[in-house]
Design a protein around this motif. Structure first.
Motif, PDB file in Angstrom:
ATOM      1  N   VAL A 116       0.937  -1.336   0.372  1.00  0.00           N
ATOM      2  CA  VAL A 116      -0.098   0.517  -0.439  1.00  0.00           C
ATOM      3  C   VAL A 116       0.904   1.183   0.073  1.00  0.00           C
ATOM      4  CG1 VAL A 116      -1.764   1.521   1.062  1.00  0.00           C
ATOM      5  CG2 VAL A 116      -1.810  -0.768   1.536  1.00  0.00           C
ATOM      6  N   ASP A 117       0.852   2.355  -0.770  1.00  0.00           N
ATOM      7  CA  ASP A 117       1.637   3.356  -0.979  1.00  0.00           C
ATOM      8  C   ASP A 117       1.029   4.191  -0.489  1.00  0.00           C
ATOM      9  OD1 ASP A 117       3.498   1.967  -3.231  1.00  0.00           O
ATOM     10  OD2 ASP A 117       1.814   0.990  -4.183  1.00  0.00           O
ATOM     11  N   VAL A 118      -0.355   4.873  -0.587  1.00  0.00           N
ATOM     12  CA  VAL A 118      -0.808   5.987  -0.535  1.00  0.00           C
ATOM     13  C   VAL A 118      -2.187   5.138   0.503  1.00  0.00           C
ATOM     14  CG1 VAL A 118      -2.855   7.896  -0.458  1.00  0.00           C
ATOM     15  CG2 VAL A 118      -0.475   6.858  -2.252  1.00  0.00           C
ATOM     16  N   VAL A 119      -2.189   6.020   1.901  1.00  0.00           N
ATOM     17  CA  VAL A 119      -3.694   6.684   3.064  1.00  0.00           C
ATOM     18  C   VAL A 119      -4.209   7.673   2.764  1.00  0.00           C
ATOM     19  CG1 VAL A 119      -4.463   5.348   5.188  1.00  0.00           C
ATOM     20  CG2 VAL A 119      -2.363   3.752   4.088  1.00  0.00           C
ATOM     21  N   ALA A 120      -5.794   7.584   2.513  1.00  0.00           N
ATOM     22  CA  ALA A 120      -5.914   8.612   2.939  1.00  0.00           C
ATOM     23  C   ALA A 120      -7.201   8.727   3.841  1.00  0.00           C
ATOM     24  CB  ALA A 120      -5.838   9.404   1.151  1.00  0.00           C
ATOM     25  N   GLY A 121      -7.710   9.654   4.679  1.00  0.00           N
ATOM     26  CA  GLY A 121      -8.961   9.507   5.222  1.00  0.00           C
ATOM     27  C   GLY A 121     -10.350  10.491   4.865  1.00  0.00           C
ATOM     28  N   PRO A 122     -11.048  10.580   5.358  1.00  0.00           N
ATOM     29  CA  PRO A 122     -11.829  10.792   4.647  1.00  0.00           C
ATOM     30  C   PRO A 122     -12.180  12.505   3.954  1.00  0.00           C
ATOM     31  CG  PRO A 122     -13.182   9.509   6.056  1.00  0.00           C
ATOM     32  CD  PRO A 122     -11.181   9.798   6.183  1.00  0.00           C
ATOM     33  N   ASP A 123     -11.414  12.939   4.696  1.00  0.00           N
ATOM     34  CA  ASP A 123     -10.853  14.666   4.262  1.00  0.00           C
ATOM     35  C   ASP A 123      -9.518  14.832   3.912  1.00  0.00           C
ATOM     36  OD1 ASP A 123     -13.723  14.691   6.142  1.00  0.00           O
ATOM     37  OD2 ASP A 123     -12.216  15.425   8.056  1.00  0.00           O
ATOM     38  N   SER A 124      -8.988  13.744   3.404  1.00  0.00           N
ATOM     39  CA  SER A 124      -7.971  14.658   2.509  1.00  0.00           C
ATOM     40  C   SER A 124      -7.734  14.201   1.284  1.00  0.00           C
ATOM     41  CB  SER A 124      -6.330  13.636   3.300  1.00  0.00           C
ATOM     42  OG  SER A 124      -6.728  13.613   4.469  1.00  0.00           O
ATOM     43  N   TYR A 125      -8.918  14.303   1.156  1.00  0.00           N
ATOM     44  CA  TYR A 125      -8.791  13.386  -0.782  1.00  0.00           C
ATOM     45  C   TYR A 125      -8.362  15.194  -1.763  1.00  0.00           C
ATOM     46  CZ  TYR A 125     -12.352  10.033   0.574  1.00  0.00           C
ATOM     47  OH  TYR A 125     -12.456   8.957   1.241  1.00  0.00           O
ATOM     48  N   ARG A 126      -8.019  15.943  -0.941  1.00  0.00           N
ATOM     49  CA  ARG A 126      -7.751  16.856  -1.840  1.00  0.00           C
ATOM     50  C   ARG A 126      -6.390  16.865  -2.040  1.00  0.00           C
ATOM     51  NH1 ARG A 126     -11.220  21.244  -2.120  1.00  0.00           N
ATOM     52  NH2 ARG A 126     -12.694  21.269  -0.265  1.00  0.00           N
ATOM     53  N   ASP A 127      -5.522  15.938  -0.731  1.00  0.00           N
ATOM     54  CA  ASP A 127      -3.848  15.730  -1.308  1.00  0.00           C
ATOM     55  C   ASP A 127      -3.662  14.625  -1.839  1.00  0.00           C
ATOM     56  OD1 ASP A 127      -1.755  16.302  -0.561  1.00  0.00           O
ATOM     57  OD2 ASP A 127      -2.122  15.214   1.527  1.00  0.00           O
ATOM     58  N   LEU A 128      -5.055  14.168  -2.685  1.00  0.00           N
ATOM     59  CA  LEU A 128      -4.336  13.168  -3.238  1.00  0.00           C
ATOM     60  C   LEU A 128      -3.470  12.754  -4.079  1.00  0.00           C
ATOM     61  CD1 LEU A 128      -7.981  11.103  -3.863  1.00  0.00           C
ATOM     62  CD2 LEU A 128      -5.920  10.316  -2.236  1.00  0.00           C
ATOM     63  N   PRO A 129      -3.781  14.607  -5.398  1.00  0.00           N
ATOM     64  CA  PRO A 129      -2.776  13.889  -6.237  1.00  0.00           C
ATOM     65  C   PRO A 129      -1.070  14.274  -5.828  1.00  0.00           C
ATOM     66  CG  PRO A 129      -4.539  16.031  -6.426  1.00  0.00           C
ATOM     67  CD  PRO A 129      -4.809  15.323  -5.500  1.00  0.00           C
ATOM     68  N   ARG A 130      -0.996  15.255  -4.390  1.00  0.00           N
ATOM     69  CA  ARG A 130       0.495  15.021  -3.696  1.00  0.00           C
ATOM     70  C   ARG A 130       0.694  13.893  -3.333  1.00  0.00           C
ATOM     71  NH1 ARG A 130       2.889  15.332   0.927  1.00  0.00           N
ATOM     72  NH2 ARG A 130       1.078  15.205   1.645  1.00  0.00           N
ATOM     73  N   LEU A 131       0.111  13.276  -2.385  1.00  0.00           N
ATOM     74  CA  LEU A 131      -0.012  11.663  -2.212  1.00  0.00           C
ATOM     75  C   LEU A 131       0.725  10.498  -2.988  1.00  0.00           C
ATOM     76  CD1 LEU A 131      -2.188  11.493   0.654  1.00  0.00           C
ATOM     77  CD2 LEU A 131      -0.167  11.986   1.464  1.00  0.00           C
ATOM     78  N   LEU A 132       0.290  10.486  -4.292  1.00  0.00           N
ATOM     79  CA  LEU A 132       0.196   9.163  -4.866  1.00  0.00           C
ATOM     80  C   LEU A 132       1.815  10.181  -6.246  1.00  0.00           C
ATOM     81  CD1 LEU A 132      -3.106   9.830  -6.726  1.00  0.00           C
ATOM     82  CD2 LEU A 132      -1.874   7.647  -5.699  1.00  0.00           C
ATOM     83  N   THR A 133       1.845  11.693  -5.750  1.00  0.00           N
ATOM     84  CA  THR A 133       3.398  12.228  -6.538  1.00  0.00           C
ATOM     85  C   THR A 133       4.566  11.166  -5.509  1.00  0.00           C
ATOM     86  OG1 THR A 133       2.113  14.039  -7.629  1.00  0.00           O
ATOM     87  CG2 THR A 133       4.792  14.064  -7.055  1.00  0.00           C
ATOM     88  N   VAL A 134       4.676  11.818  -4.646  1.00  0.00           N
ATOM     89  CA  VAL A 134       5.055  11.297  -3.268  1.00  0.00           C
ATOM     90  C   VAL A 134       5.415   8.932  -3.208  1.00  0.00           C
ATOM     91  CG1 VAL A 134       5.855  11.225  -0.351  1.00  0.00           C
ATOM     92  CG2 VAL A 134       5.341  13.541  -1.350  1.00  0.00           C
ATOM     93  N   ALA A 135       4.235   8.687  -3.818  1.00  0.00           N
ATOM     94  CA  ALA A 135       4.312   7.535  -3.836  1.00  0.00           C
ATOM     95  C   ALA A 135       5.277   7.290  -4.882  1.00  0.00           C
ATOM     96  CB  ALA A 135       3.405   6.850  -3.995  1.00  0.00           C
ATOM     97  N   GLU A 136       4.904   8.147  -5.702  1.00  0.00           N
ATOM     98  CA  GLU A 136       5.763   7.489  -7.300  1.00  0.00           C
ATOM     99  C   GLU A 136       7.190   7.531  -6.933  1.00  0.00           C
ATOM    100  OE1 GLU A 136       5.224   8.948 -11.771  1.00  0.00           O
ATOM    101  OE2 GLU A 136       4.492  11.076 -10.156  1.00  0.00           O
ATOM    102  N   SER A 137       8.068   8.197  -5.693  1.00  0.00           N
ATOM    103  CA  SER A 137       9.017   8.215  -5.410  1.00  0.00           C
ATOM    104  C   SER A 137      10.038   7.312  -4.776  1.00  0.00           C
ATOM    105  CB  SER A 137       9.236   9.383  -5.211  1.00  0.00           C
ATOM    106  OG  SER A 137       9.101   9.693  -3.566  1.00  0.00           O
ATOM    107  N   GLY A 138       8.889   5.812  -4.575  1.00  0.00           N
ATOM    108  CA  GLY A 138       9.047   4.869  -4.095  1.00  0.00           C
ATOM    109  C   GLY A 138       8.637   5.092  -3.066  1.00  0.00           C
ATOM    110  N   GLN A 139       7.650   5.905  -2.198  1.00  0.00           N
ATOM    111  CA  GLN A 139       7.417   6.214   0.151  1.00  0.00           C
ATOM    112  C   GLN A 139       6.474   6.110  -0.400  1.00  0.00           C
ATOM    113  OE1 GLN A 139      10.560   7.260   1.469  1.00  0.00           O
ATOM    114  NE2 GLN A 139      11.904   7.333   0.343  1.00  0.00           N
ATOM    115  N   GLN A 140       6.319   5.621   1.062  1.00  0.00           N
ATOM    116  CA  GLN A 140       4.497   5.472   1.375  1.00  0.00           C
ATOM    117  C   GLN A 140       3.803   7.081   1.984  1.00  0.00           C
ATOM    118  OE1 GLN A 140       5.300   2.118   4.095  1.00  0.00           O
ATOM    119  NE2 GLN A 140       3.486   1.732   3.198  1.00  0.00           N
TER     120      GLN A 140
END
Length: 591
Positions: A203-227
């Motif tokens: 699992v690369d990304v975990v986002a709670g119900p109030d954090s969907y605006r942050d999804l693009p940034r979280l996925l960018t971080v995950a693209e580098s191999g980080q959770q």
């Protein structure tokens, strides 16, 4: 200290180096943000003062507080605003693409309630703006996101099992296609964040119900191999400015979220801990979305909320002087009365006049929040469906008290009788929990008798599932054996189906208005839709009067209203013969 506290939290999720829930001193967080080399000291090294001066120089030219606040959620009513002149341009050392997800294909799976369906549409709207494409083929996806439910243990186990399958898919993915990113969204992400990241390293990304605006940034971080994770709950987030993109554009119906969170604190319920406190979406944004859906041809809208009829909009000053809403007779709450705000009856009124040919439903209400104004409005407006979901949970007053539901068996039944007096022919549904802590056989039989007395047309009946963080988990004992819970579920289900069969059989010979959804799942020669009471109706796909008075005949299409004469019924479905196309206004003369 408050600004620095926000800085630490923001950096915790910003820098791949600090992902994984490591708490950091403010000075270390600032070093990472400013780009100092690993191991640098703000206290001075052997050279002493030189290192401190170097740090102070970077501090002076670093980002301002305003830059860290930009992009935050809009301030609440009465909050202090920074002067307009304080706006600054983006700092030159920040890559403009840092927070933009790389375009790719995203596959979304939704589990659980209608709120999760709406959450999926919100998440997809955000990702679409960031350049992502949608795919319905799992093997094509660059990103797989599971929108999860945490209300019961079985729902969570379904996700764990799904992750095993996705692990295989991830390991087999060719290196030439890049890494497959997998994310857990929603309630399970909020409740089990550490466990998900530690137990399932895929699992690369975990986002709670109030954090969907942050999804693009979280996925960018995950693209580098980080959770990457963000599960912070919000007191303001309603996604009011985001118009959801329907996951099924051809659907004749849609869900519109009007409020989020819950303040009721029932002892068994995890919702206040996964979705936070109640906050209502401004009415202006709700009306805008409903109008948009009407313009798109949607024929049915369901207003959604964890406690939908406790809606209270305080976004405008004039709403604050509104009279407080009174609870249903015999009901109480664990919180103090909430003063002012535009209430649910006013919202329902304004939504219903947008399009007289659009059906309006709402779910899930709490039975305590039903002023007579709501019933009167439902009776007057032909496009507000005469259907109510009234979760009872138990028929035993003793168990209801242990659940902290705020009413007795007698108060609930009095409300049911009042509803039926106010809305003749209303269709009722409910939620029921079997085997709650301390439930005896006598308590169970009281629930059985209540189900028999009310005669629900729809019901969701589940065995009690203990949830961490809840009051029941900490204060009560889950002492009903699993086999007993299962037996009680079966008994309640049998009693419910018997009552629903009788109620549906009474509809035989009646004319009912059905909103056509599409072909029946069992036969391409039949069409399926739902009546005003939200009961499925099946009828042959044959030509019928087009309803214009011209004598022409047509086949019904999804989105059409059809008059159907009911010919047979069981506990879940009605069958009938299509008579003609109609409209909601016109149908009042026939039904």
């Amino acid at each position: 200290m408050l600004p620095f506290r926000g800085l630490v939290l923001g950096t915790r999720f910003l820098c791949p180096k600090f992902l994984g829930w490591t708490s950091l001193p403010a000075s270390q967080a600032w070093i990472s943000t400013c780009g100092l080399e690993s191991g640098a000291s703000v206290e001075g090294d052997a050279g002493g003062k030189g290192s401190l001066e170097a740090f102070q120089a970077k501090l002076a030219t670093g980002p301002s507080l305003q830059q860290f606040l930009q992009g935050a959620a809009p301030p609440v009513q009465g909050a202090h605003h920074l002067p307009t002149g304080a706006e600054e341009t983006s700092a030159s050392y920040l890559d403009p693409n840092t927070f933009t997800g790389s375009p790719g294909k995203v596959y979304l799976e939704t589990y659980g309630c209608q709120m999760n369906v709406n959450d999926t549409e919100i998440a997809w709207s955000i990702l679409q703006r960031s350049g992502y494409q949608r795919t319905t083929r799992l093997e094509e996806a660059d990103v797989i996101l599971l929108v999860t439910c945490s209300i019961r243990e079985k729902a969570e186990q379904t996700i764990w099992n799904r992750l095993k399958h996705l692990k295989t898919l991830k390991l087999k993915r060719p290196a030439s296609q890049g890494a497959l990113r997998i994310g857990i969204l929603g309630c399970m992400a909020e409740r089990l964040k550490e466990k998900i990241l530690d137990r399932e390293r895929l699992v690369d990304v975990v986002a709670g119900p109030d954090s969907y605006r942050d999804l693009p940034r979280l996925l960018t971080v995950a693209e580098s191999g980080q959770q990457a994770a963000n599960v912070l709950l919000s007191l303001e987030e309603t996604y009011a400015d985001i118009l959801p993109v329907q996951t099924n554009p051809s659907s004749t119906s849609a869900f519109v979220s009007i409020m989020r969170g819950c303040d009721n604190m029932c002892t068994y319920c995890i919702v206040p801990f996964t979705r936070g406190r109640e906050r209502s979406r401004p009415i202006v944004s709700i009306l805008q979305e409903v109008q948009m859906l009407s313009d798109q041809g949607v024929k049915e809208v369901t207003l959604l909320g964890q406690n939908v009829n406790s809606y209270r909009d305080v976004s405008e000053v004039q709403f604050l002087s509104s009279a407080p809403s009174h609870l249903s007779r015999g009901f109480s709450t664990v919180y103090r009365p909430k003063q002012g705000g535009l209430r649910f009856a006013e919202l329902l009124d304004r939504v219903s006049v947008i399009d007289p040919e659009m059906r309006i439903r709402f779910t899930s209400p709490h039975p305590k929040d039903f002023p007579d104004e709501v019933f009167q409005l439902m009776k007057e407006r032909h496009n507000i469906c005469k259907q109510l979901h009234l979760p009872v949970q138990s028929g035993s007053s003793r168990i209801l008290e242990a659940m902290r539901r705020g009413y007795t068996r007698e108060a609930y039944l009095e409300l049911v009788h009042h509803v039926r007096d106010s809305l003749p022919g209303v269709t009722l549904g409910s939620d029921i929990i079997a085997g709650f802590c301390g439930e005896t056989e006598a308590d169970h039989q009281q629930t059985v008798s209540l189900v028999q007395e009310v005669g629900y047309r729809t019901a969701f009946i589940f065995a009690y599932s203990e949830r961490q963080k809840t009051r029941a988990f900490h204060r009560l004992k889950d002492d009903v054996p699993l086999d007993v819970k299962r037996r009680r579920v079966k008994e309640l289900t049998d009693v419910f189906r018997e009552g629903a069969s009788k109620a549906n059989a009474a509809a035989v010979g009646q004319m009912q208005v059905v909103l056509v959804e599409g072909p029946s799942k069992r036969s391409a020669l039949e069409l399926s839709g739902r009546n005003d009471g939200n009961i499925k109706v099946i009828f042959p796909d044959v030509k019928m009067d087009d309803g214009t008075g011209s004598g022409s005949t047509v086949h019904a299409q999804p989105g059409d209203y059809v008059l159907v004469k009911i010919s047979s019924a069981n506990s879940q479905t009605l069958k009938g013969i299509p008579m003609r196309r109609t409209t909601l206004r016109e149908s009042t003369a026939f039904c």
